[in-house]
Motif scaffolding. Structure first.
Motif, PDB file in Angstrom:
ATOM      1  N   ALA A 170       4.015  16.702   5.561  1.00  0.00           N
ATOM      2  CA  ALA A 170       3.775  16.220   6.924  1.00  0.00           C
ATOM      3  C   ALA A 170       3.631  14.699   6.996  1.00  0.00           C
ATOM      4  N   LEU A 171       3.301  14.072   5.883  1.00  0.00           N
ATOM      5  CA  LEU A 171       3.078  12.624   5.879  1.00  0.00           C
ATOM      6  C   LEU A 171       4.403  11.861   5.816  1.00  0.00           C
ATOM      7  N   ASP A 172       4.522  10.875   6.673  1.00  0.00           N
ATOM      8  CA  ASP A 172       5.674   9.972   6.662  1.00  0.00           C
ATOM      9  C   ASP A 172       5.206   8.654   6.051  1.00  0.00           C
ATOM     10  N   ARG A 173       5.416   8.500   4.763  1.00  0.00           N
ATOM     11  CA  ARG A 173       4.868   7.355   4.043  1.00  0.00           C
ATOM     12  C   ARG A 173       5.516   6.037   4.451  1.00  0.00           C
ATOM     13  N   ASP A 174       6.809   6.059   4.712  1.00  0.00           N
ATOM     14  CA  ASP A 174       7.483   4.833   5.148  1.00  0.00           C
ATOM     15  C   ASP A 174       6.944   4.373   6.498  1.00  0.00           C
ATOM     16  N   ALA A 175       6.745   5.323   7.407  1.00  0.00           N
ATOM     17  CA  ALA A 175       6.195   4.977   8.715  1.00  0.00           C
ATOM     18  C   ALA A 175       4.754   4.490   8.582  1.00  0.00           C
ATOM     19  N   PHE A 176       4.009   5.062   7.640  1.00  0.00           N
ATOM     20  CA  PHE A 176       2.624   4.616   7.424  1.00  0.00           C
ATOM     21  C   PHE A 176       2.593   3.152   6.999  1.00  0.00           C
ATOM     22  N   VAL A 177       3.479   2.773   6.084  1.00  0.00           N
ATOM     23  CA  VAL A 177       3.511   1.382   5.622  1.00  0.00           C
ATOM     24  C   VAL A 177       3.814   0.447   6.791  1.00  0.00           C
ATOM     25  N   LYS A 178       4.738   0.833   7.642  1.00  0.00           N
ATOM     26  CA  LYS A 178       5.082  -0.011   8.788  1.00  0.00           C
ATOM     27  C   LYS A 178       3.942  -0.089   9.797  1.00  0.00           C
ATOM     28  N   ALA A 179       3.320   1.046  10.093  1.00  0.00           N
ATOM     29  CA  ALA A 179       2.308   1.084  11.144  1.00  0.00           C
ATOM     30  C   ALA A 179       0.955   0.564  10.683  1.00  0.00           C
ATOM     31  N   ALA A 180       0.556   0.928   9.465  1.00  0.00           N
ATOM     32  CA  ALA A 180      -0.799   0.592   9.007  1.00  0.00           C
ATOM     33  C   ALA A 180      -0.849  -0.692   8.185  1.00  0.00           C
ATOM     34  N   LEU A 181       0.258  -1.035   7.515  1.00  0.00           N
ATOM     35  CA  LEU A 181       0.255  -2.198   6.620  1.00  0.00           C
ATOM     36  C   LEU A 181       1.226  -3.279   7.066  1.00  0.00           C
ATOM     37  N   SER A 182       1.674  -3.188   8.313  1.00  0.00           N
ATOM     38  CA  SER A 182       2.612  -4.181   8.860  1.00  0.00           C
ATOM     39  C   SER A 182       3.854  -4.332   7.987  1.00  0.00           C
ATOM     40  N   GLY A 183       4.215  -3.254   7.292  1.00  0.00           N
ATOM     41  CA  GLY A 183       5.408  -3.268   6.458  1.00  0.00           C
ATOM     42  C   GLY A 183       5.233  -3.921   5.103  1.00  0.00           C
ATOM     43  N   LEU A 184       4.046  -4.425   4.805  1.00  0.00           N
ATOM     44  CA  LEU A 184       3.817  -5.151   3.552  1.00  0.00           C
ATOM     45  C   LEU A 184       3.097  -4.263   2.552  1.00  0.00           C
ATOM     46  N   GLY A 185       3.837  -3.335   1.991  1.00  0.00           N
ATOM     47  CA  GLY A 185       3.289  -2.419   1.011  1.00  0.00           C
ATOM     48  C   GLY A 185       4.413  -1.556   0.472  1.00  0.00           C
ATOM     49  N   GLU A 186       4.078  -0.681  -0.451  1.00  0.00           N
ATOM     50  CA  GLU A 186       5.069   0.220  -1.042  1.00  0.00           C
ATOM     51  C   GLU A 186       4.669   1.664  -0.760  1.00  0.00           C
ATOM     52  N   PRO A 187       5.538   2.468  -0.162  1.00  0.00           N
ATOM     53  CA  PRO A 187       5.219   3.889   0.011  1.00  0.00           C
ATOM     54  C   PRO A 187       4.870   4.516  -1.335  1.00  0.00           C
ATOM     55  N   ALA A 188       3.809   5.294  -1.369  1.00  0.00           N
ATOM     56  CA  ALA A 188       3.320   5.872  -2.629  1.00  0.00           C
ATOM     57  C   ALA A 188       3.791   7.310  -2.758  1.00  0.00           C
ATOM     58  N   ARG A 189       4.554   7.579  -3.802  1.00  0.00           N
ATOM     59  CA  ARG A 189       5.028   8.936  -4.080  1.00  0.00           C
ATOM     60  C   ARG A 189       4.142   9.629  -5.106  1.00  0.00           C
TER      61      ARG A 189
END
Length: 517
Positions: A304-323
């Motif tokens: 259910a988690l969209d990690r790419d969207a989380f990085v954009k929304a919560a970290l202003s795109g400055l992070g790496e999606p965690a697998r």
């Protein structure tokens, strides 16, 4: 504003440029942080993001404690800032055979109370760390069978099994030495009245307000520390912490979110420090109780988690999606496991229905009160809600909520927090997933996983270790023992008078090299 980036060691060039911003990044790459001759004196004022959980390294439970603990406690082993490779600290180590570790302690080290840090003191600490009821680092030392004093400044550890991770383990909490005299005199009160052997000694701690340390005049490293003292002013709101540095009330704020980067850039008197870290925002899962004891429910959360969207929304795109709980640049990262959970809400709903929750379910979750934690929680709540997983939040300070989840109370199903990284990946998996580990809220573990964690410490050959970690990662990911979301880059704001600061891969500041200009 001056920009310093030491991120080339971990990030691709385009990642660094994205983090720092074009020309500023290019001009800063490869430059040392500061070249000024360090001056002695002065008190550094730091805006710290969290109240400590404890000032006793054995009993604390928050990764946010480290930066304060390191001022009062040196470690038996240290690590390289850029690679986390172990190096001698208060002791040198050797392995005469795979089941024996010998620690040779530097002569002349004294605790802040004037008592010697000798072999007897080290034995006392290691025995306490691995057996005391209140110790949260027992899993770190699970391979130790006995601790023997074999000389005035020598301790020999007999091991149940080979453990090549022990040097790294002794660079963390398990290697922070406390005064046996202080422990015997104060007992549990040492949580708030610590005595170590670090560069600074404890003065006072006012809860949720301030921690103050002052120079240890008999510090074993001659000429250090440079600073007379440090004041940690507890400011949990990141924007408020940054404003305090801009206003000159504090000299430094650390672990700032990406959304504040433009504010730092506009403040001409500040230096922006940025670097990659092992700091992983994630959902901790109490899989020791229903409904999260059902693997399908845990897998549904991950789908259910969209990690790419989380990085954009919560970290202003400055992070790496965690697998998984290691970033893609880590030597033990297994790319074959990374694609296990693509964002798939339909798959999540089907797994919930298969688990008996066709109408979805409600889970309780702990979170923190600062603005960025609340924002993280809102993004997660929205994403899980679309798959039929409803979250009921309880919020409080980091020490409060973490203790309620990881401690005896076990108050929530989930916790949105971060794994702040450890020098060796085996520590990450042992502390987070092994049986009885503090950060494993359910305290249970499959014997197969425990065996793999032990196996990961047998060889010193990184390629052989990576093969074992690939199996560990597949086990933890396929069984959905956590739900990693994103790796957050370090971002710190320093006033112009702060000299010599060096970021590290854990993203937790050490202050040993800092002076004030």
């Amino acid at each position: 504003m001056r920009v310093i980036d030491l991120g080339g060691r971990q990030l691709r060039r385009r990642d660094i440029l994205a983090l720092m911003g074009g020309a500023a990044a290019s001009s800063a790459l490869g430059l040392p942080a500061f070249a000024d001759e360090p001056k002695k004196g002065g008190v550094l004022k730091v805006a710290a993001p969290a109240n400590p959980s404890s000032l006793d390294p054995a009993t604390g439970g928050s990764g946010a404690d480290h930066s304060i603990l390191w001022t009062m406690y040196d470690t038996l082993v240290e690590w390289d800032y850029e690679t986390l490779k172990p190096k001698p600290g208060m002791a040198k180590w050797s392995f005469p055979d795979p089941r024996t570790m010998v620690l040779d302690i530097n002569d002349g080290i004294k605790f802040h109370d004037g008592t010697p840090l000798d072999a007897e003191a080290v034995k006392f600490n290691l025995e306490r760390n691995r057996s005391d009821q209140r110790s949260n680092v027992k899993p770190d030392l699970s391979s130790v069978d006995s601790v023997e004093v074999t000389g005035p400044l020598q301790v020999t550890l007999k091991l149940k099994n080979p453990d090549t991770a022990l040097p790294a383990i002794l660079s963390d909490r398990a290697g922070m030495m406390v005064s046996p005299t202080n422990i015997k005199a104060l007992g549990n009160d040492t949580d708030r009245k610590p005595v170590g052997a670090g560069p600074w000694k404890f003065v006072r701690w006012n809860d949720n307000e301030i921690v103050v340390v002052t120079r240890h005049e008999d510090y074993w490293r001659k000429g250090r520390p440079y600073l007379d003292g440090i004041e940690f002013n507890i400011i949990t709101e990141n924007a408020t912490a940054l404003r305090s540095v801009i206003a000159g009330q504090n000299d430094m704020a650390f672990q700032l979110p990406a959304r504040l980067k433009p504010v730092i850039e506009r403040a001409k008197s500040l230096t922006l420090i940025s670097a990659p870290t092992l700091y992983c925002i994630q959902l901790y899962i109490n899989y020791g109780r229903a409904p999260l004891d059902n693997v399908k429910v845990r897998q549904a959360i991950n789908f259910a988690l969209d990690r790419d969207a989380f990085v954009k929304a919560a970290l202003s795109g400055l992070g790496e999606p965690a697998r998984m709980t290691l970033p893609s640049s880590h030597w033990a990262f297994d790319k074959d496991v990374a694609g296990t959970y693509p964002h798939d809400p339909d798959k999540a709903r089907k797994l919930l229905a298969d688990a008996g929750y066709k109408d979805g379910l409600e889970l309780t979750i702990g979170g923190y009160t600062d603005q960025d934690s609340v924002r993280n929680g809102e993004v997660i709540q929205d994403q899980l809600g679309k798959a039929g997983i409803r979250l009921k939040f309880s919020r409080g300070t980091i020490p409060e909520i973490s203790a309620q989840f990881f401690g005896a109370e076990k108050k929530f199903d989930l916790l949105v927090s971060a794994w702040t990284g450890r020098p060796d990946p085996s520590m990450t998996y042992a502390l987070g997933f092994d049986k009885g580990a503090y950060y494993n809220a359910g305290r249970t573990a499959d014997p197969e996983l425990s065996k793999l964690i032990q196996e990961s410490r047998v060889s010193e050959d990184l390629s052989k270790r990576a093969e074992v970690f690939a199996r560990i990662q597949r086990f933890t990911v396929e069984n959905a023992l956590s739900a990693p979301l994103a790796f957050q880059f370090e971002m710190d704001a320093l006033s112009s008078k702060v000299k010599g600061y060096k970021p590290d891969l854990l993203g937790k500041p050490k202050f040993e090299n800092i002076s004030l200009g």
